[in-house]
Design a protein around this motif. Structure first.
Motif, PDB file in Angstrom:
ATOM      1  N   PRO A  21       0.836  -1.201   0.000  1.00 17.07           N
ATOM      2  CA  PRO A  21       0.000   0.000   0.000  1.00 17.07           C
ATOM      3  C   PRO A  21       0.877   1.260   0.000  1.00 17.07           C
ATOM      4  O   PRO A  21       1.987   1.268   0.524  1.00 17.07           O
ATOM      5  CB  PRO A  21      -0.794  -0.106   1.287  1.00 17.07           C
ATOM      6  CG  PRO A  21       0.058  -0.929   2.182  1.00 17.07           C
ATOM      7  CD  PRO A  21       0.787  -1.883   1.281  1.00 17.07           C
ATOM      8  N   THR A  22       0.359   2.324  -0.611  1.00 19.94           N
ATOM      9  CA  THR A  22       1.066   3.601  -0.661  1.00 19.94           C
ATOM     10  C   THR A  22       0.518   4.484   0.438  1.00 19.94           C
ATOM     11  O   THR A  22      -0.693   4.613   0.596  1.00 19.94           O
ATOM     12  CB  THR A  22       0.837   4.282  -2.032  1.00 19.94           C
ATOM     13  OG1 THR A  22       1.207   3.365  -3.053  1.00 19.94           O
ATOM     14  CG2 THR A  22       1.652   5.534  -2.142  1.00 19.94           C
ATOM     15  N   SER A  23       1.399   5.102   1.234  1.00 23.34           N
ATOM     16  CA  SER A  23       0.939   5.994   2.289  1.00 23.34           C
ATOM     17  C   SER A  23       1.431   7.398   2.001  1.00 23.34           C
ATOM     18  O   SER A  23       2.458   7.594   1.352  1.00 23.34           O
ATOM     19  CB  SER A  23       1.452   5.511   3.644  1.00 23.34           C
ATOM     20  OG  SER A  23       2.860   5.572   3.666  1.00 23.34           O
ATOM     21  N   ARG A  38       1.166   3.497  11.739  1.00 19.76           N
ATOM     22  CA  ARG A  38       0.608   2.332  11.078  1.00 19.76           C
ATOM     23  C   ARG A  38       0.599   1.169  12.076  1.00 19.76           C
ATOM     24  O   ARG A  38       1.523   0.980  12.833  1.00 19.76           O
ATOM     25  CB  ARG A  38       1.450   1.972   9.860  1.00 19.76           C
ATOM     26  CG  ARG A  38       0.831   0.903   9.014  1.00 19.76           C
ATOM     27  CD  ARG A  38       1.600   0.705   7.730  1.00 19.76           C
ATOM     28  NE  ARG A  38       1.720   1.934   6.943  1.00 19.76           N
ATOM     29  CZ  ARG A  38       0.767   2.385   6.123  1.00 19.76           C
ATOM     30  NH1 ARG A  38      -0.345   1.720   6.003  1.00 19.76           N
ATOM     31  NH2 ARG A  38       0.947   3.471   5.432  1.00 19.76           N
ATOM     32  N   SER A  44      -5.838   1.807   8.931  1.00 18.63           N
ATOM     33  CA  SER A  44      -5.872   0.861   7.818  1.00 18.63           C
ATOM     34  C   SER A  44      -4.762   1.252   6.848  1.00 18.63           C
ATOM     35  O   SER A  44      -4.261   2.377   6.892  1.00 18.63           O
ATOM     36  CB  SER A  44      -7.245   0.891   7.131  1.00 18.63           C
ATOM     37  OG  SER A  44      -7.382   2.076   6.386  1.00 18.63           O
ATOM     38  N   PRO A  45      -4.358   0.381   5.950  1.00 16.59           N
ATOM     39  CA  PRO A  45      -3.270   0.705   5.021  1.00 16.59           C
ATOM     40  C   PRO A  45      -3.619   1.849   4.073  1.00 16.59           C
ATOM     41  O   PRO A  45      -2.735   2.472   3.517  1.00 16.59           O
ATOM     42  CB  PRO A  45      -3.050  -0.585   4.243  1.00 16.59           C
ATOM     43  CG  PRO A  45      -3.794  -1.643   4.941  1.00 16.59           C
ATOM     44  CD  PRO A  45      -4.776  -0.999   5.846  1.00 16.59           C
ATOM     45  N   ASP A  46      -4.892   2.148   3.901  1.00  8.88           N
ATOM     46  CA  ASP A  46      -5.284   3.225   2.981  1.00  8.88           C
ATOM     47  C   ASP A  46      -5.380   4.586   3.679  1.00  8.88           C
ATOM     48  O   ASP A  46      -5.742   5.574   3.046  1.00  8.88           O
ATOM     49  CB  ASP A  46      -6.635   2.892   2.348  1.00  8.88           C
ATOM     50  CG  ASP A  46      -6.550   1.642   1.493  1.00  8.88           C
ATOM     51  OD1 ASP A  46      -5.456   1.382   0.953  1.00  8.88           O
ATOM     52  OD2 ASP A  46      -7.579   0.952   1.354  1.00  8.88           O
ATOM     53  N   ASP A  47      -5.082   4.665   4.968  1.00  6.75           N
ATOM     54  CA  ASP A  47      -5.180   5.932   5.702  1.00  6.75           C
ATOM     55  C   ASP A  47      -4.065   6.891   5.278  1.00  6.75           C
ATOM     56  O   ASP A  47      -2.968   6.491   4.905  1.00  6.75           O
ATOM     57  CB  ASP A  47      -5.061   5.687   7.209  1.00  6.75           C
ATOM     58  CG  ASP A  47      -6.329   5.092   7.781  1.00  6.75           C
ATOM     59  OD1 ASP A  47      -7.361   5.108   7.080  1.00  6.75           O
ATOM     60  OD2 ASP A  47      -6.285   4.612   8.931  1.00  6.75           O
TER      61      ASP A  47
END
Length: 176
Positions: A21-23, A38, A44-47
């Motif tokens: 995932p990209t943060s 994280r 969540s990974p999309d935050d």
């Protein structure tokens, strides 16, 4: 060709959990900053991670507090009081300001003096500021005209023949 396209569509898609995932972070992460990390309970990974209490080093200064490394305008608000504060009294109080100007007579005089130096190298500029002074150029022009029309001394080393004497009575004899 059509069969190849149908086979590509029916293939199973790649597992979405295998892709990392990209943060995103608005501010640069600081080690001792209390940010939502994280792996917390509600993350969540999309935050998108946003720091709740930025450090003083992360705050942007107000526009008047910015110190630039480049030149900046002396009167950015274009106010009259700013212009008066930047300029000396006589020039700031005039509506047109003080003019620097271009000395056209001096430039023309310098051009004439340059031509004069080319034609006669030892003929001008003995006095201070004579090269750009139009009055001194006029004085030199009058002197040059006087010099051109004055009577010049005879330098040919001719010997005058006296014509007042009486003519000779005897003539010389030519001998054989």
């Amino acid at each position: 060709m059509l069969l190849l396209l149908l086979a590509a569509q029916s293939a199973t898609p790649a597992d979405a959990s295998a892709v990392a995932p990209t943060s995103f972070s608005i501010l640069q992460p600081v080690p001792n900053e209390p940010c939502v990390r994280r792996g917390a309970k509600n993350s969540s990974p999309d935050d998108i991670v946003v720091c709740g209490k930025p450090l003083p080093s992360q705050k942007l200064p107000y526009p008047n507090e910015v110190v630039l490394d480049e030149p900046r305008p002396s009167n950015p608000d274009l106010r009259g009081t700013g212009a008066l504060a930047l300029e000396a009294a006589p020039c700031a109080s005039l509506s047109g300001g003080c003019s620097g100007g271009l000395d056209l007579l001096g430039a023309g005089t310098a051009a004439v003096r340059l031509a004069q130096k080319v034609l006669a190298p030892s003929s001008c500029c003995e006095e201070q500021s004579e090269g750009t002074n139009p009055v001194l150029l006029g004085r030199d022009a009058v002197r040059g005209v006087k010099h051109a029309f004055r009577k010049k001394p005879d330098k040919s080393r001719r010997v005058p023949i006296p014509l007042d004497d009486a003519p000779p009575t005897t003539f010389g004899k030519v001998s054989d």
